[in-house]
Scaffold this motif. Structure first.
Motif, PDB file in Angstrom:
ATOM      1  N   VAL A 174      11.806  -4.022  -5.195  1.00 33.71           N
ATOM      2  CA  VAL A 174      10.853  -4.764  -4.383  1.00 33.71           C
ATOM      3  C   VAL A 174       9.511  -4.039  -4.448  1.00 33.71           C
ATOM      4  O   VAL A 174       9.443  -2.832  -4.203  1.00 33.71           O
ATOM      5  CB  VAL A 174      11.327  -4.874  -2.920  1.00 33.71           C
ATOM      6  N   PRO A 175       8.407  -4.708  -4.797  1.00 33.41           N
ATOM      7  CA  PRO A 175       7.111  -4.032  -4.999  1.00 33.41           C
ATOM      8  C   PRO A 175       6.671  -3.233  -3.773  1.00 33.41           C
ATOM      9  O   PRO A 175       6.923  -3.631  -2.629  1.00 33.41           O
ATOM     10  CB  PRO A 175       6.151  -5.185  -5.278  1.00 33.41           C
ATOM     11  N   ASP A 176       5.993  -2.122  -4.041  1.00 35.01           N
ATOM     12  CA  ASP A 176       5.560  -1.244  -2.954  1.00 35.01           C
ATOM     13  C   ASP A 176       4.535  -1.896  -2.043  1.00 35.01           C
ATOM     14  O   ASP A 176       4.354  -1.467  -0.902  1.00 35.01           O
ATOM     15  CB  ASP A 176       4.979   0.058  -3.526  1.00 35.01           C
ATOM     16  N   TRP A 177       3.826  -2.923  -2.542  1.00 36.31           N
ATOM     17  CA  TRP A 177       2.807  -3.545  -1.709  1.00 36.31           C
ATOM     18  C   TRP A 177       3.399  -4.450  -0.623  1.00 36.31           C
ATOM     19  O   TRP A 177       2.694  -4.876   0.290  1.00 36.31           O
ATOM     20  CB  TRP A 177       1.806  -4.326  -2.555  1.00 36.31           C
ATOM     21  N   VAL A 178       4.690  -4.752  -0.721  1.00 35.07           N
ATOM     22  CA  VAL A 178       5.325  -5.541   0.341  1.00 35.07           C
ATOM     23  C   VAL A 178       5.290  -4.712   1.636  1.00 35.07           C
ATOM     24  O   VAL A 178       5.718  -3.560   1.652  1.00 35.07           O
ATOM     25  CB  VAL A 178       6.779  -5.897  -0.027  1.00 35.07           C
ATOM     26  N   PRO A 179       4.746  -5.265   2.730  1.00 38.61           N
ATOM     27  CA  PRO A 179       4.516  -4.472   3.948  1.00 38.61           C
ATOM     28  C   PRO A 179       5.794  -4.175   4.728  1.00 38.61           C
ATOM     29  O   PRO A 179       6.089  -4.811   5.747  1.00 38.61           O
ATOM     30  CB  PRO A 179       3.551  -5.349   4.761  1.00 38.61           C
ATOM     31  N   LEU A 180       6.546  -3.203   4.249  1.00 39.01           N
ATOM     32  CA  LEU A 180       7.767  -2.778   4.916  1.00 39.01           C
ATOM     33  C   LEU A 180       7.602  -1.345   5.413  1.00 39.01           C
ATOM     34  O   LEU A 180       6.898  -0.545   4.790  1.00 39.01           O
ATOM     35  CB  LEU A 180       8.954  -2.838   3.943  1.00 39.01           C
ATOM     36  N   PRO A 181       8.242  -0.997   6.531  1.00 38.42           N
ATOM     37  CA  PRO A 181       8.129   0.382   7.037  1.00 38.42           C
ATOM     38  C   PRO A 181       8.543   1.427   6.010  1.00 38.42           C
ATOM     39  O   PRO A 181       7.891   2.473   5.883  1.00 38.42           O
ATOM     40  CB  PRO A 181       9.071   0.388   8.247  1.00 38.42           C
ATOM     41  N   SER A 182       9.616   1.154   5.252  1.00 36.24           N
ATOM     42  CA  SER A 182      10.069   2.132   4.256  1.00 36.24           C
ATOM     43  C   SER A 182       9.024   2.318   3.162  1.00 36.24           C
ATOM     44  O   SER A 182       8.861   3.424   2.636  1.00 36.24           O
ATOM     45  CB  SER A 182      11.404   1.692   3.649  1.00 36.24           C
ATOM     46  N   HIS A 183       8.305   1.249   2.818  1.00 34.01           N
ATOM     47  CA  HIS A 183       7.270   1.357   1.794  1.00 34.01           C
ATOM     48  C   HIS A 183       6.084   2.152   2.302  1.00 34.01           C
ATOM     49  O   HIS A 183       5.473   2.927   1.546  1.00 34.01           O
ATOM     50  CB  HIS A 183       6.820  -0.043   1.356  1.00 34.01           C
ATOM     51  N   ARG A 184       5.742   1.966   3.569  1.00 29.45           N
ATOM     52  CA  ARG A 184       4.627   2.747   4.136  1.00 29.45           C
ATOM     53  C   ARG A 184       4.975   4.228   4.170  1.00 29.45           C
ATOM     54  O   ARG A 184       4.147   5.089   3.840  1.00 29.45           O
ATOM     55  CB  ARG A 184       4.279   2.224   5.526  1.00 29.45           C
TER      56      ARG A 184
END
Length: 335
Positions: free
Chosen positions: A96-106
């Motif tokens: 799943v792309p890093d730009w998707v606004p998920l807490p784990s991605h942040r």
């Protein structure tokens, strides 16, 4: 030669983690290996004595430590977050792309940023003022961003992958007392225990069964054909060392722990075994990691033997690297 100069730091760190062990103690091999590798990292890169991991480090990276001793803890915290990003722990696949606004991605982006910040600080250190290992890298003619990337790789290789490899070796020896006895005999007879062929073979076999980097990825620079398959420029090629290392075409009884595979000559293809990759992009941390494993194990096995408990099995979970899925407990006894 610069990496060899880090050997005293490796010995100091190993003796420190084992200083309080007494016969019959039960230890978490992975937790011990993490403390050890962090201590080596702090000593070899930052010229500081880090006695262990600081549990007060904020994994959200709201603020950075200002003292260099804290850098090792920042590296560990960042490595944990990055590993979690690829472990599906939150149910989000790694693709799943890093730009998707998920807490784990942040959290992941902050962790990467913190690692890069440490790397830039190291890159700005003059070679004359750096530790031996760091000076060897700073003497290269890499550009600043290339230097940052190599340093980030080496910082992770110096901690995240090495502690997994060390945990795997200890758990395998504890579960195979006959092999552990052979290693003890080999170390006792060796002029330089860290260079004993039997010890090297045990490490190689552990890296075959549990390669910390369980898959490598390469981007095709041009259109190519591999094994009859067309690979377009820009395509991602995945090289699964976990699968290849257990392929019956190359390994007899591949699930078994048999260090003798790596003693003597072999007609296996060169890339039937690649725990550190290969070619021009072979892991920059390879020599450092292997020396750390040999030195640490030679020090520990000189005074102790490891015994299996009900919680000794190394149950791997895949993420950015391979990690044990929970504690790996072994009992220590004095020789």
């Amino acid at each position: 030669r610069r990496i060899e100069a880090a050997e005293p730091a490796m010995r100091r760190a190993t003796r420190r983690v084992a200083a309080d062990w007494t016969a019959g103690d039960t230890i978490d091999a992975h937790d011990t290996a993490t403390t050890l590798t962090l201590s080596v990292l702090a000593d070899a890169f930052f010229d500081v004595d880090a006695g262990g991991r600081d549990s007060s480090v904020d994994p959200s990276f709201a603020g950075a430590h200002e003292d260099v001793a804290g850098d090792a803890d920042r590296i560990a915290a960042a490595a944990d977050v990055i590993a979690d990003r690829f472990a599906h722990d939150d149910g989000v696949p790694f693709y799943v792309p890093d730009w998707v606004p998920l807490p784990s991605h942040r959290r992941y982006r902050r962790a990467v940023s913190d690692l890069e910040s440490i790397a830039y600080d190291l890159a700005d250190t003059g070679a004359d003022d750096a530790s031996d290992v760091l000076a060897a890298i700073l003497d290269s003619e890499l550009g600043r961003e290339e230097l940052r990337d190599e340093l980030v790789t080496l910082l992770l290789a110096g901690h995240e992958t090495t502690n997994t490899a060390l945990t795997a070796v200890v758990s395998l020896l504890a579960a195979n007392p006959a092999e552990q006895a052979r290693v003890h005999d080999a170390l006792d007879d060796a002029d330089d225990p860290a260079e004993a062929p039997r010890l090297r073979a045990v490490i190689d076999e552990a890296l075959r069964l549990y390669p910390p980097v369980h898959m490598l990825m390469r981007e095709a620079a041009t259109d190519a054909e591999l094994g009859g398959y067309r690979v377009s420029e820009g395509s991602l090629v995945v090289l699964p060392s976990w699968v290849v290392h257990r392929d019956e075409r190359f390994w007899n009884d591949p699930e078994a722990f048999r260090p003798e595979r790596f003693l003597g000559e072999s007609d296996r293809p060169a890339f039937s075994y690649f725990p550190f990759g290969g070619g021009q992009r072979q892991c920059i941390g390879r020599r450092f990691a292997l020396q750390e494993l040999r030195v640490a194990l030679a020090e520990l096995l000189a005074d102790f033997r490891f015994e299996a408990t009900d919680e000794t099995d190394f149950e791997p979970t895949p993420g950015l690297t391979l990690r044990p899925d929970g504690p790996v407990e072994v009992r220590v006894d004095e020789r």
